[in-house]
Enzyme design. Structure first.
Site, PDB file in Angstrom:
ATOM      1  N   TYR A   1      11.994   1.304  -8.982  1.00 47.55           N
ATOM      2  CA  TYR A   1      11.252   0.052  -9.123  1.00 47.55           C
ATOM      3  C   TYR A   1      11.642  -0.687 -10.396  1.00 47.55           C
ATOM      4  CZ  TYR A   1       8.299   1.745  -5.304  1.00 47.55           C
ATOM      5  OH  TYR A   1       7.827   2.203  -4.105  1.00 47.55           O
TER       6      TYR A   1
ATOM      7  N   GLU B   1       0.825  -1.211   0.000  1.00 41.38           N
ATOM      8  CA  GLU B   1       0.000   0.000   0.000  1.00 41.38           C
ATOM      9  C   GLU B   1       0.857   1.259   0.000  1.00 41.38           C
ATOM     10  OE1 GLU B   1      -3.307   2.458  -0.109  1.00 41.38           O
ATOM     11  OE2 GLU B   1      -3.167   0.316  -0.512  1.00 41.38           O
TER      12      GLU B   1
END
Length: 159
Positions: A131, A83
């Site tokens: 990422y 999250e």
């Protein structure tokens, strides 16, 4: 400048809420946070917790968090949703974010999850590039869709 990564505990939730609020300001949504410390304590530390959390701690102060929970993919099965991954601005660039990210991925790997998924705001190019550099797939063709509580109520009442 060392820090440790550990599982979050109930007494950490005030610091966790401070970091969540800091992230909301960074994402230009300063008034979006509606949860309370009590919500975090109840939802994270009840008999059936709704989330798990790792914290980065330095000199007895929480400087970062990775809050995640299990969900189920009809394509992949057991999945973790990351999250939020937050490191306070003054402590960025010391490796805490990568360490928190690694802790979540290791948890997923060790517990035989099939995927870890999360959202990243497109203008946060540092996060996007980080990422990608770890092997994560950036899905350009997918959009996040949400229904807030007010619109949910309107929809149900008019259906």
């Amino acid at each position: 400048m060392g820090f440790i990564i550990r599982k979050g505990v109930e007494k950490d939730m005030e610091s966790v809420l401070d970091l969540i609020t800091e992230l909301a300001v960074f994402e230009k949504e300063p008034d979006a946070v509606e949860i309370t410390v009590e919500d975090l304590k109840r939802d994270g530390f009840s008999e059936n917790p709704k989330f798990q959390i790792f914290v980065a701690e330095q000199e007895n102060k929480i400087i970062g968090i990775a809050l995640f929970y299990e969900r189920y993919s009809t394509w992949k099965g057991r999945t973790i949703h990351l999250e939020d991954l937050i490191v306070t601005q003054s402590k960025q660039k010391i490796g805490a974010g990568k360490a928190l990210y690694t802790a979540v991925l290791k948890y997923a790997y060790d517990n035989n999850f099939n995927r870890v998924a999360w959202e990243v705001i497109d203008w946060n190019t540092n996060a996007v590039e980080f990422y990608k550099s770890t092997g994560a797939t950036y899905l350009n063709d997918w959009s996040v869709v949400q229904m807030n509580k007010e619109n949910l109520s309107k929809f149900i009442q008019n259906s």
